[in-house]
Design a protein around this motif. Structure first.
Motif, short mmCIF file in Angstrom:
data_model
loop_
_atom_site.label_atom_id
_atom_site.label_comp_id
_atom_site.label_asym_id
_atom_site.label_seq_id
_atom_site.Cartn_x
_atom_site.Cartn_y
_atom_site.Cartn_z
N MET A 63 32.17 55.36 55.60
CA MET A 63 32.87 56.27 54.48
C MET A 63 34.40 56.30 54.97
N GLY A 64 35.29 55.87 54.04
CA GLY A 64 36.47 55.63 54.43
C GLY A 64 37.57 56.57 53.62
N TYR A 113 28.95 53.16 44.11
CA TYR A 113 27.99 52.22 44.08
C TYR A 113 28.37 51.43 42.78
N ASP A 125 33.54 51.76 48.98
CA ASP A 125 34.23 52.89 48.93
C ASP A 125 35.63 52.44 48.22
N PRO A 160 30.44 56.21 49.07
CA PRO A 160 31.23 57.09 48.08
C PRO A 160 30.81 56.50 46.84
N TYR A 182 33.64 63.73 47.64
CA TYR A 182 33.38 62.08 47.06
C TYR A 182 31.95 61.93 47.52
N GLN A 221 38.24 53.65 47.63
CA GLN A 221 39.55 54.17 48.39
C GLN A 221 40.02 52.91 49.33
N GLU A 222 39.16 51.78 49.72
CA GLU A 222 39.50 50.83 50.47
C GLU A 222 40.31 49.75 49.66
#
Lengths: 430, 473
Positions: free
Chosen positions: A1-2, B335, B383, B333, A23, B385-386
């Motif tokens: 979880m980043g 899918y 995720d 976070p 989140y 955000q990556e």
């Protein structure tokens, strides 16, 4: 979880919200129809998923607390029905508490609202003497028969008048008394949270609680130094005020040699079982809070746990049980109250079709009259369709709300606390 | 962009409270249950067919797109306004208008929540069969747009098998009916074309659906297997034995872990895969078939097979399955849910390919799906955000769909094509196929004003009016 937690971003961090919680929401929308405000309005803006989207957008600095966003966030009842259906386990209640706190910190409430908030959270709930003044006020109101003066009785006063006229004469004081039980049965010791409003407007219920516990072999201690549980402070965003109330209560109960801390209000019990959430950064109190929370028991779960003496009296009532949101959604207590009711001979239980929030939600009804009364009315519809003559609940807020709605409709329905009906089933006097 | 006179006209129709146009409020209308996002210019909440007809006419005058939306639980971006425009939210139109018990029909508005209909008719001994996993929130109107399915579609069929007639508002604002209360309608079956048209051919405003009698008996089996291969084989064996269970659902190890993290419904943590097999019908029929299911699973060395003993146990088993997608949120976070279909016999092979793809992109893929239909739902966990993640995941999703198509399968079992999968349409349709489909759509909505940019590959306008053979050559 980043997920990157931006230290420079002070949004929410001032309230120590756990950003990861935000989140966890995958916006699947399964929460929507559990939400009372979404069900009434049909708008995403007033749904759990929508409110989380606003929180995220604020955290990600895509928007800020505009008056419109504040109003959508603030319309949340904090009933936590969404948590019960959320497949991702989003702790919505906690997120909302931090968000409310953020709204308060940013001074985004109206002037009037802020003043009322301050008065309630800093003066009324923490200081019992103000509540004593309230009880004097109630006596004066009754003595002068103010409700007979028509000009003072516009429609919205009816529920309030009902509450006042139902208020017993004697308050129930947390004065360090110990109420000893019948010595024939095995002895147990418990302590009782008296609460802030209940000892005044529902003091008879408090006395009934003591009698029912005594009857079942429990000595009941009511510590004097206890305070309001702080639930209303937390829901209103006053986390600091809640912390100091929580500390006072932890100190009042933690060293007692008791089996359980008994609570007769679903809302109080819920928050007391979550006190540890307040002390994430306070090791001393974190440990104490966890021990404290483990001892907190709703009256119904405790009575089922110790298995009660069968009540003697036959009561010819048809009852329906109103699940208080914080009892069912937070404490997950739905079957113990029903099991207790089933032990009373003569009682028929009819379930309501829809068990959504009644709209009381602490002080919600003060600031969101319209939504609150829509919900009260639909609750009353569900109650009436059961054809019950008694509504049972385990939370004072629900009782006041339903009672108010009943008196508006001039309905003969009686609203009782679970403990009241048990007491009636036990006592020979009736 | 919308101008203030458009807002004024919309407000005149539905009232001030039911038009939203401030950018801060619109934020929550940019998503549905999928990964796509785009902001509408204005959101309107109509109350009647007449409201919608007037709104459509206004949209025509102001040259605005119209994007219908139910609860916004869709999984292919169907309700996301990719090119802006007026989002038409139908949640206020949520009345169950009438029930004809004798003929087992219900007349409902599009905003009625799927499960609410079944709850409402339960006391009459009836239920509405299509049961998407989001049935506690999703709406009948949305189900029609996406031709939604659900676990029990194995026996009962998808939405299109249960809709008899729709009142729709067309692109020019006319209110017309498609279909009738009767199974057979003279002339062309336009309703068949309309169901699943993803809001592009018209907006359903009243719907007649078929209801079914609640079966006398229901038995839900939980069978656990050491490997997903064994479980897949069990599925083929059950179906080829001639049994028609009402549902066969499979969950792999990763999904079991996620579900038990959050929902805790008693799936065994030692299993490599579990099957939920449900039977319904008369008492005798169900107990006889249950024995056969037990025999088949036992002969295939299942670790354990049990039958839910009470309604509570049964509900717990289903709560796990229906909450599985959301529960994956506890592992990552985001899918990305792929909705592919393969012939049942190709399940083991396809699942192997998926696990290879998972290794290649170094992201976990959870499998939870309607095994009886061969309707796969691989979920790629990631995720957002990556950096670079979105392309990687979309790429992998494409590979999975390609794998499905390669073994003779197709692109979607029940979620619709939406925005997400429109470019994949080439994989299963020829240009001429698409052209024909487009001609049908254009006969209903020639201007492409309704839910633009969905289903058909390409942009919102040009292809709508165009010719795939010309454009693609």
């Amino acid at each position: 979880m980043g997920i990157e937690i931006k230290p420079e971003n002070t949004i929410f961090t001032s309230t120590q919200m756990d950003i990861q919680d935000l989140y966890k929401c995958v916006h699947c929308g399964l929460c929507l129809s559990s939400c009372p405000t979404y069900t009434v309005l049909g708008k995403e803006t007033d749904s759990p998923r929508g409110r989380i989207a606003y929180m995220k957008a604020i955290y990600e600095e895509k928007t800020y607390l505009t008056p419109r966003i504040v109003s959508h966030l603030d319309s949340c009842l904090q009933c936590r029905a969404c948590e019960s259906v959320c497949p991702s386990g989003v702790p919505f209640g906690r997120l909302m508490e931090h968000t409310k706190s953020y709204i308060v910190n940013k001074k985004k409430y109206s002037f009037f609202r802020s003043v009322v908030n301050k008065f309630l959270y800093k003066v009324v709930f923490p200081k019992q003497f103000i509540l004593s003044l309230l009880s004097i006020g109630i006596k004066v109101y009754k003595a002068l028969k103010l409700n007979k003066i028509r000009i003072l009785m516009p429609g919205f006063m009816i529920p309030l008048d009902k509450m006042i006229s139902d208020t017993p004469k004697e308050v129930f004081r947390a004065d360090g008394s110990i109420f000893y039980s019948n010595p024939i049965v095995k002895k147990r010791s418990v302590a009782l949270l008296s609460g802030c409003v209940m000892p005044i407007v529902q003091s008879d219920t408090m006395r009934a609680t003591v009698r029912v516990l005594n009857k079942n072999g429990c000595d009941v201690f009511v510590p004097e130094s206890q305070k309001c549980c702080g639930a209303l402070n937390i829901h209103g965003g006053d986390l600091e005020g809640a912390k100091s109330l929580a500390k006072a209560n932890i100190d009042a109960f933690i060293d007692l040699d008791i089996e359980a801390i008994i609570v007769v209000s679903g809302g109080c019990g819920a928050i007391m079982k979550e006190y540890f959430d307040l002390f994430k950064n306070d090791e001393e109190y974190l440990e104490k809070a966890i021990r404290f929370s483990n001892k907190v028991k709703d009256i119904s779960e405790f009575l089922i746990q110790i298995s009660i003496i069968k009540p003697e009296n036959n009561l010819d009532y048809t009852v329906t049980y109103q699940d208080s949101c914080h009892l069912s959604n937070v404490q997950k207590i739905t079957s113990p109250p029903r099991q207790l009711l089933e032990q009373i001979e003569g009682i028929t239980i009819v379930e309501m079709e829809d068990n959504k929030c009644c709209g009381a939600a602490g002080v919600y009804s003060l600031f969101h009259k319209e939504m609150s009364s829509v919900l009260a009315s639909s609750k009353m519809d569900s109650v009436e369709s059961t054809r019950a003559n008694v509504v049972i609940s385990g939370n004072p807020g629900c009782m006041i709300q339903i009672n108010g709605e009943a008196s508006k409709r001039k309905s003969p329905i009686k609203v009782m606390h679970l403990v009241d009906i048990l007491d009636e089933a036990y006592s020979y006097a009736n | 962009m919308v101008n203030s006179s458009l807002i004024k006209e919309l407000k005149k129709i539905v009232g001030d409270d039911y038009v939203m146009h401030h950018p801060d409020e619109l934020l929550v209308f940019q998503y549905d249950g999928s990964t796509d996002k785009a902001l509408p210019d204005v959101v309107v909440f109509p109350k009647s067919s007449e409201d919608i007809s007037s709104i459509v006419k206004i949209a025509n005058r102001y040259d605005q797109y119209i994007i219908p939306r139910g609860a916004g639980t869709g999984l292919s971006g169907g309700a996301v306004p990719m090119y802006g425009g007026i989002e038409l939210v139908l949640t206020r139109m949520n009345s169950i208008l009438s029930i004809d018990v004798e003929n087992r029909l219900a007349l409902v508005e599009p905003g009625v929540v799927n499960l609410d209909l079944s709850k409402y008719v339960a006391s009459m001994g009836l239920f509405y069969a299509p049961d998407p996993s989001s049935q506690i929130s999703c709406t009948i109107g949305g189900n029609i747009a996406e031709n939604s399915g659900g676990p029990h579609c194995l026996k009962y069929g998808v939405t299109t098998n249960h809709v008899l007639a729709c009142e729709i508002v067309t692109e020019n604002g006319d209110i017309i009916w498609l279909g009738d209360k009767f199974r057979n309608v003279p002339g062309y079956d336009l309703l068949g074309g309309f169901v699943g048209s993803e809001g592009m051919m018209g907006i359903a405003t009243k719907i007649i659906v078929n209801l079914l009698p609640i079966p006398q008996s229901v038995k839900t089996h939980l069978a656990s297997f050491a490997t997903i291969d064994q479980a897949s084989f069990a599925v083929s064996s059950v179906i080829s034995s001639g049994l028609i269970p009402s549902a066969i659902e499979m969950m792999d190890k990763l999904t079991i872990e996620a579900v038990e993290n959050v929902v805790k419904c008693g799936y065994p943590d030692t299993a490599g895969a579990v099957l939920l097999i449900e039977l319904d019908g008369s008492n005798e029929e169900v107990s006889e078939q249950s024995k056969q299911i037990m025999d088949i699973c036992n002969s295939l060395e299942c670790q354990d097979i049990s039958v839910a003993a009470s309604i509570e146990e049964r509900n717990a088993l289903w709560r796990g399955r229906k909450g599985a997608l959301g529960a994956l949120g506890s592992l990552a976070p985001n899918y990305f849910l792929v909705d592919g279909v393969v012939p049942r016999t190709k399940l083991p092979e396809t699942l192997k390919t998926i696990s290879k793809i998972s290794e290649k992109i170094d992201l976990p893929i959870a499998n939870v799906f309607h095994a009886g239909d061969g309707n796969l739902h691989p979920c790629i966990l990631f995720d957002e955000q990556e950096p670079g993640m979105a392309e990687k995941v979309l790429g992998a999703g494409g590979e999975i769909l390609q794998a499905c198509v390669d073994v003779g399968g197709t692109l979607t079992g029940e979620h619709g094509v939406g925005f997400e999968k429109k470019e994949f349409m080439y994989k299963i349709f020829s240009n001429s196929d698409l052209d024909q489909m487009l001609r049908l759509k254009s006969s209903f909505a020639p201007n492409g004003r309704l839910n633009p940019g969905k289903v058909f590959p390409g942009g919102p306008k040009c292809f709508d009016m165009g010719n795939y053979n010309t454009f693609r050559s």
